[in-house]
Structures are given as C-alpha cells and as structure tokens.
Motif scaffolding. Sequence first.
Motif, PDB file in Angstrom:
ATOM      1  N   GLN A  11       0.834  -1.207   0.000  1.00 22.24           N
ATOM      2  CA  GLN A  11       0.000   0.000   0.000  1.00 22.24           C
ATOM      3  C   GLN A  11       0.869   1.256   0.000  1.00 22.24           C
ATOM      4  O   GLN A  11       0.609   2.207  -0.733  1.00 22.24           O
ATOM      5  N   TYR A  15       0.762   4.181  -2.880  1.00 23.65           N
ATOM      6  CA  TYR A  15       0.503   5.600  -2.575  1.00 23.65           C
ATOM      7  C   TYR A  15       1.668   6.466  -3.057  1.00 23.65           C
ATOM      8  O   TYR A  15       1.473   7.531  -3.639  1.00 23.65           O
ATOM      9  N   LEU A 139      -1.313   9.270   4.786  1.00 23.02           N
ATOM     10  CA  LEU A 139      -2.106   9.791   3.665  1.00 23.02           C
ATOM     11  C   LEU A 139      -1.975  11.307   3.564  1.00 23.02           C
ATOM     12  O   LEU A 139      -1.902  11.865   2.468  1.00 23.02           O
ATOM     13  N   THR A 142       1.495  12.064   2.177  1.00 22.07           N
ATOM     14  CA  THR A 142       1.563  11.622   0.782  1.00 22.07           C
ATOM     15  C   THR A 142       0.804  12.594  -0.129  1.00 22.07           C
ATOM     16  O   THR A 142       1.289  12.954  -1.200  1.00 22.07           O
TER      17      THR A 142
END
Length: 250
Positions: A11, A15, A139, A142
Amino acid sequence: MSELLQNPAVQVFLYALITAIATGLGALPFFFIKNLTRSWLGISNAIASGLMLAASFGLIYEGLNHDLWFTFWGILIGLGFIVLSQKVLDQYDGDFSIKNINKADSAKMLLIVGIMTLHSFTEGVSVGVSFSGGIDLGLFITTAIAVHNIPEGLAISLVLIPRGTSVARAGWWSIFSSLPQPLMAVPAFLFVEIFRTYLPMGLGFAGGAMIWMVFAELIPDAIEETNTSTVATTTTIAITLMIVFQTLIG
Ligand SMILES: [Zn+2]
C-alpha cells in the motif's frame, strides 16, 4: 491479488507511486501553450528558479523540525556533491548531446533532472516514515507531497521544453524524477528508526544542492535571455506563490 493489496508495504508503495505520477501533471499546461520559443527560456527559467528555491527552503525547514545539525551537515554535503557533479559533467561535456539540443543545454538538462531525482529520495523517505505513524498521517503527508510534486514537474518542464524537449517527454522526465519516491518509501516504512535518524541529513542535502543549482544554472541563463529586472521580478513572484501554495497544502 487482493491479499497482496492488503500488505501495508505494498500500500505504501502504491501511494508513493501516485505521488510520482502527479509530477507528470506539471507538464500538462504545455499541451495548451504552443510555439514556446527560446525567448521564453528566460522567463521559464526565472519561474523555475522561484519554484525550486521555495521548495528547497521547504525541505530545509522540514529537516530543522527533526534535527538542526544533521540538516546543517546535509546542506554542506549536498553543496559539495553538486559542485563535484558539475565538475565531472563539464569534463564529459562532449560525450552526451541529446538529439537536436546543443551540448551546453544537454548538460544543464541532465544536471537539473538529476538533482530533482536525487531530492525525491528524501521525499520517498518522508512518505515511508510518515506511514509508520499511522495511515492518517501517511495519507496526509503523501497527499501534500503529491500536490507539491506538480509545480516541481512544472519547473522541470519549464527547463526542458523551451530547450526542445517534447511535452510528452517532459512529462515522462517529470515522473522519472519522482520514481525514487515509491522506491524509497517501502524500505523507509519497514526500517523506520534508521531512516528517521538520517532523514534531516537527506532533506538538507536536497535543499543545498537545489539552491546551488538555481544560482549556478537557472538564474544566469534567465538573465542572458532577458534582463536582471525581469528575472528578479518573476523569481520573486514565483517564490511568493510557491510559499503560499506550500502553506495552503502543508
Ligand atoms: Zn520536492
């Protein structure tokens, strides 16, 4: 397949790959701007200088948040590295010339894409380290890096396209310059303690090398193609807009 996607390291890789692809978006405006003549080179270089200077200081401040002296030494090592790199490039000046582009421009383009690629290593580490602090933080960081990559792709395109690179190729080189992000994010996520310690050194390194590049390569070219006042005004506006942009996404 779906089991593979459940793997946290996979994951993180995906990303970070999205952040790399976002860099290519920076080339998109050039599909709508035709006939970019060499006279645009000065203005383009000045805009790229402003974007890169603001980005460099962003990296340095990020490093300072972690560790002052690691960041400090990182800047000096980055400076030493780029001065040496340019000396080496100068020696081999005759050996590489990109089709239809003169030697001096080829060397410059290689140096700029090279440095932007190097600075992506630290951003990949930032992504990996942030995911170790949980998916939300990961997140957030990112997304911030993906959005910040767009003007960096723009900066690369501003340097490459007026020198004869096609828009598609400039987009590819922009994405290429960010490929270290997915590559570094995974080891940084898996071995977070080691990477966290040296991250500020990497951030300083990237900032120092980019600042040098702006003053050695981009500003002198910009002044050659236009004039000091135009360059200073354009660069100042670009720095200002980039700082506002970074603050809004940061
Ligand atoms: Zn960056």
